[in-house]
Design a protein around this motif. Sequence first.
Motif, PDB file in Angstrom:
ATOM      1  N   GLU A  57       0.675  -1.294  -0.010  1.00 40.37           N
ATOM      2  CA  GLU A  57      -0.005   0.007  -0.140  1.00 40.37           C
ATOM      3  C   GLU A  57       0.869   1.194  -0.012  1.00 40.37           C
ATOM      4  O   GLU A  57       0.658   2.248  -0.606  1.00 40.37           O
ATOM      5  CB  GLU A  57      -1.062   0.039   1.270  1.00 40.37           C
ATOM      6  N   TRP A  58       2.065   1.274   0.677  1.00 37.44           N
ATOM      7  CA  TRP A  58       2.585   2.428   0.881  1.00 37.44           C
ATOM      8  C   TRP A  58       3.538   2.624  -0.498  1.00 37.44           C
ATOM      9  O   TRP A  58       3.393   3.716  -0.910  1.00 37.44           O
ATOM     10  CB  TRP A  58       3.937   2.196   1.921  1.00 37.44           C
ATOM     11  N   LEU A  59       3.786   1.529  -1.224  1.00 39.91           N
ATOM     12  CA  LEU A  59       4.507   1.670  -2.564  1.00 39.91           C
ATOM     13  C   LEU A  59       3.636   2.165  -3.440  1.00 39.91           C
ATOM     14  O   LEU A  59       3.967   2.973  -4.397  1.00 39.91           O
ATOM     15  CB  LEU A  59       4.736   0.360  -3.018  1.00 39.91           C
ATOM     16  N   GLU A  60       2.318   1.977  -3.292  1.00 45.21           N
ATOM     17  CA  GLU A  60       1.336   2.581  -4.355  1.00 45.21           C
ATOM     18  C   GLU A  60       1.218   4.180  -4.017  1.00 45.21           C
ATOM     19  O   GLU A  60       1.085   4.728  -4.856  1.00 45.21           O
ATOM     20  CB  GLU A  60      -0.163   1.989  -4.260  1.00 45.21           C
ATOM     21  N   LEU A  61       1.183   4.428  -2.650  1.00 39.15           N
ATOM     22  CA  LEU A  61       1.415   6.016  -2.669  1.00 39.15           C
ATOM     23  C   LEU A  61       2.632   6.466  -3.113  1.00 39.15           C
ATOM     24  O   LEU A  61       2.567   7.581  -3.830  1.00 39.15           O
ATOM     25  CB  LEU A  61       1.239   6.124  -1.165  1.00 39.15           C
ATOM     26  N   VAL A  62       3.856   6.062  -3.022  1.00 38.56           N
ATOM     27  CA  VAL A  62       5.114   6.247  -3.373  1.00 38.56           C
ATOM     28  C   VAL A  62       5.006   6.544  -4.769  1.00 38.56           C
ATOM     29  O   VAL A  62       5.380   7.493  -5.486  1.00 38.56           O
ATOM     30  CB  VAL A  62       6.236   5.464  -3.126  1.00 38.56           C
ATOM     31  N   VAL A  63       4.492   5.507  -5.663  1.00 37.58           N
ATOM     32  CA  VAL A  63       4.338   5.848  -7.169  1.00 37.58           C
ATOM     33  C   VAL A  63       3.572   6.838  -7.351  1.00 37.58           C
ATOM     34  O   VAL A  63       3.988   7.534  -8.431  1.00 37.58           O
ATOM     35  CB  VAL A  63       3.787   4.292  -7.619  1.00 37.58           C
ATOM     36  N   ALA A  64       2.155   6.974  -6.836  1.00 37.94           N
ATOM     37  CA  ALA A  64       1.342   8.408  -6.928  1.00 37.94           C
ATOM     38  C   ALA A  64       2.203   9.732  -6.808  1.00 37.94           C
ATOM     39  O   ALA A  64       2.029  10.444  -7.794  1.00 37.94           O
ATOM     40  CB  ALA A  64       0.119   8.261  -6.127  1.00 37.94           C
ATOM     41  N   LEU A  65       2.904   9.350  -5.956  1.00 37.50           N
ATOM     42  CA  LEU A  65       3.468  10.806  -5.392  1.00 37.50           C
ATOM     43  C   LEU A  65       4.597  11.238  -6.456  1.00 37.50           C
ATOM     44  O   LEU A  65       4.807  12.108  -7.041  1.00 37.50           O
ATOM     45  CB  LEU A  65       4.312  10.793  -4.294  1.00 37.50           C
ATOM     46  N   LYS A  66       5.438   9.856  -6.828  1.00 39.63           N
ATOM     47  CA  LYS A  66       6.483  10.219  -7.687  1.00 39.63           C
ATOM     48  C   LYS A  66       5.962  10.547  -9.325  1.00 39.63           C
ATOM     49  O   LYS A  66       6.410  11.521 -10.072  1.00 39.63           O
ATOM     50  CB  LYS A  66       7.508   8.712  -7.870  1.00 39.63           C
ATOM     51  N   GLU A  67       4.910   9.860  -9.671  1.00 41.73           N
ATOM     52  CA  GLU A  67       4.254  10.045 -10.779  1.00 41.73           C
ATOM     53  C   GLU A  67       3.756  11.388 -11.000  1.00 41.73           C
ATOM     54  O   GLU A  67       3.252  11.976 -11.935  1.00 41.73           O
ATOM     55  CB  GLU A  67       3.297   9.054 -11.369  1.00 41.73           C
ATOM     56  N   THR A  68       3.295  12.274  -9.991  1.00 40.83           N
ATOM     57  CA  THR A  68       2.833  13.377  -9.949  1.00 40.83           C
ATOM     58  C   THR A  68       3.871  14.532  -9.829  1.00 40.83           C
ATOM     59  O   THR A  68       3.365  15.604  -9.333  1.00 40.83           O
ATOM     60  CB  THR A  68       1.564  13.641  -8.735  1.00 40.83           C
ATOM     61  N   GLY A  69       5.146  14.003  -9.719  1.00 41.51           N
ATOM     62  CA  GLY A  69       6.271  15.092  -9.625  1.00 41.51           C
ATOM     63  C   GLY A  69       6.858  15.212  -8.569  1.00 41.51           C
ATOM     64  O   GLY A  69       7.752  16.278  -8.461  1.00 41.51           O
ATOM     65  N   MET A  70       6.550  14.426  -7.544  1.00 39.43           N
ATOM     66  CA  MET A  70       7.286  14.606  -6.227  1.00 39.43           C
ATOM     67  C   MET A  70       8.642  14.112  -6.371  1.00 39.43           C
ATOM     68  O   MET A  70       9.001  12.850  -6.927  1.00 39.43           O
ATOM     69  CB  MET A  70       6.581  14.100  -5.047  1.00 39.43           C
ATOM     70  N   THR A  71       9.625  14.782  -5.741  1.00 38.07           N
ATOM     71  CA  THR A  71      11.051  14.258  -6.041  1.00 38.07           C
ATOM     72  C   THR A  71      11.188  13.060  -4.885  1.00 38.07           C
ATOM     73  O   THR A  71      10.585  12.960  -3.875  1.00 38.07           O
ATOM     74  CB  THR A  71      12.155  15.333  -5.601  1.00 38.07           C
ATOM     75  N   ILE A  72      12.344  12.436  -5.224  1.00 37.17           N
ATOM     76  CA  ILE A  72      12.848  11.345  -4.177  1.00 37.17           C
ATOM     77  C   ILE A  72      13.296  11.712  -2.715  1.00 37.17           C
ATOM     78  O   ILE A  72      12.537  11.256  -1.720  1.00 37.17           O
ATOM     79  CB  ILE A  72      13.838  10.287  -4.626  1.00 37.17           C
ATOM     80  N   GLU A  73      13.675  13.081  -2.735  1.00 32.38           N
ATOM     81  CA  GLU A  73      14.010  13.757  -1.531  1.00 32.38           C
ATOM     82  C   GLU A  73      12.803  14.351  -0.815  1.00 32.38           C
ATOM     83  O   GLU A  73      13.020  14.060   0.372  1.00 32.38           O
ATOM     84  CB  GLU A  73      14.861  14.748  -1.831  1.00 32.38           C
ATOM     85  N   GLU A  74      11.913  14.539  -1.467  1.00 31.24           N
ATOM     86  CA  GLU A  74      10.584  15.072  -0.701  1.00 31.24           C
ATOM     87  C   GLU A  74       9.716  13.900  -0.098  1.00 31.24           C
ATOM     88  O   GLU A  74       9.434  13.840   0.694  1.00 31.24           O
ATOM     89  CB  GLU A  74       9.644  15.831  -1.889  1.00 31.24           C
ATOM     90  N   ILE A  75       9.758  12.608  -1.153  1.00 29.53           N
ATOM     91  CA  ILE A  75       9.333  11.384  -0.486  1.00 29.53           C
ATOM     92  C   ILE A  75       9.805  10.940   0.632  1.00 29.53           C
ATOM     93  O   ILE A  75       9.351  10.694   1.777  1.00 29.53           O
ATOM     94  CB  ILE A  75       9.271  10.445  -1.728  1.00 29.53           C
ATOM     95  N   LYS A  76      11.244  11.105   0.814  1.00 33.05           N
ATOM     96  CA  LYS A  76      12.044  10.664   1.844  1.00 33.05           C
ATOM     97  C   LYS A  76      11.657  11.576   3.035  1.00 33.05           C
ATOM     98  O   LYS A  76      11.575  10.917   4.041  1.00 33.05           O
ATOM     99  CB  LYS A  76      13.506  10.727   1.720  1.00 33.05           C
ATOM    100  N   SER A  77      11.513  12.931   2.743  1.00 32.15           N
ATOM    101  CA  SER A  77      11.164  13.648   3.833  1.00 32.15           C
ATOM    102  C   SER A  77       9.755  13.441   4.477  1.00 32.15           C
ATOM    103  O   SER A  77       9.624  13.448   5.780  1.00 32.15           O
ATOM    104  CB  SER A  77      11.242  14.897   3.343  1.00 32.15           C
ATOM    105  N   TYR A  78       8.771  13.221   3.462  1.00 36.88           N
ATOM    106  CA  TYR A  78       7.565  12.750   3.821  1.00 36.88           C
ATOM    107  C   TYR A  78       7.503  11.461   4.788  1.00 36.88           C
ATOM    108  O   TYR A  78       6.803  11.520   5.718  1.00 36.88           O
ATOM    109  CB  TYR A  78       6.695  12.520   2.766  1.00 36.88           C
ATOM    110  N   THR A  79       8.239  10.573   4.552  1.00 35.94           N
ATOM    111  CA  THR A  79       8.303   9.066   5.175  1.00 35.94           C
ATOM    112  C   THR A  79       9.042   9.349   6.413  1.00 35.94           C
ATOM    113  O   THR A  79       8.561   8.764   7.439  1.00 35.94           O
ATOM    114  CB  THR A  79       9.476   8.207   4.114  1.00 35.94           C
ATOM    115  N   GLU A  80      10.074  10.333   6.489  1.00 34.65           N
ATOM    116  CA  GLU A  80      10.730  10.598   8.054  1.00 34.65           C
ATOM    117  C   GLU A  80       9.417  11.361   8.995  1.00 34.65           C
ATOM    118  O   GLU A  80       9.764  10.920  10.014  1.00 34.65           O
ATOM    119  CB  GLU A  80      11.926  11.503   7.844  1.00 34.65           C
TER     120      GLU A  80
END
Length: 129
Positions: free
Chosen positions: A46-69
Amino acid sequence: MYSINELVKKTGIPASTLRYYEQVGILPEVKRNVNGRREYNEKVLEWLELVVALKETGMTIEEIKSYTELILQGDDTLDVRRDFLTEHKKNVENTLAKQQYQLEKIIRKIAVYDVLLYKKRESSGDLLT
């Protein structure tokens, strides 16, 4: 539980990317079995599905990492996480609006070509083709 190969088949995300996500902290809850192999549960899927959605809508890996933190810090960050996603949503909406505007230009140009082609066929008496 899913093996890495099963998760690749389910998500389409390459194994190297899954390992990278784990390495940088985007997939923090990956368990290992007694043989040391990665095992992924439904929560990770489920988390990966959100990560894919975030990434495919332009969020950077660094931003996704910050969100994860922020998530890992617990419920004290709920408001910050909500604001984080709300800001991303606004960015996505702005991007979509710009793309829609540009798409309409393209559609209008195609319509011009349709009219010109129709007129060309009409003048050559070739309307049935």
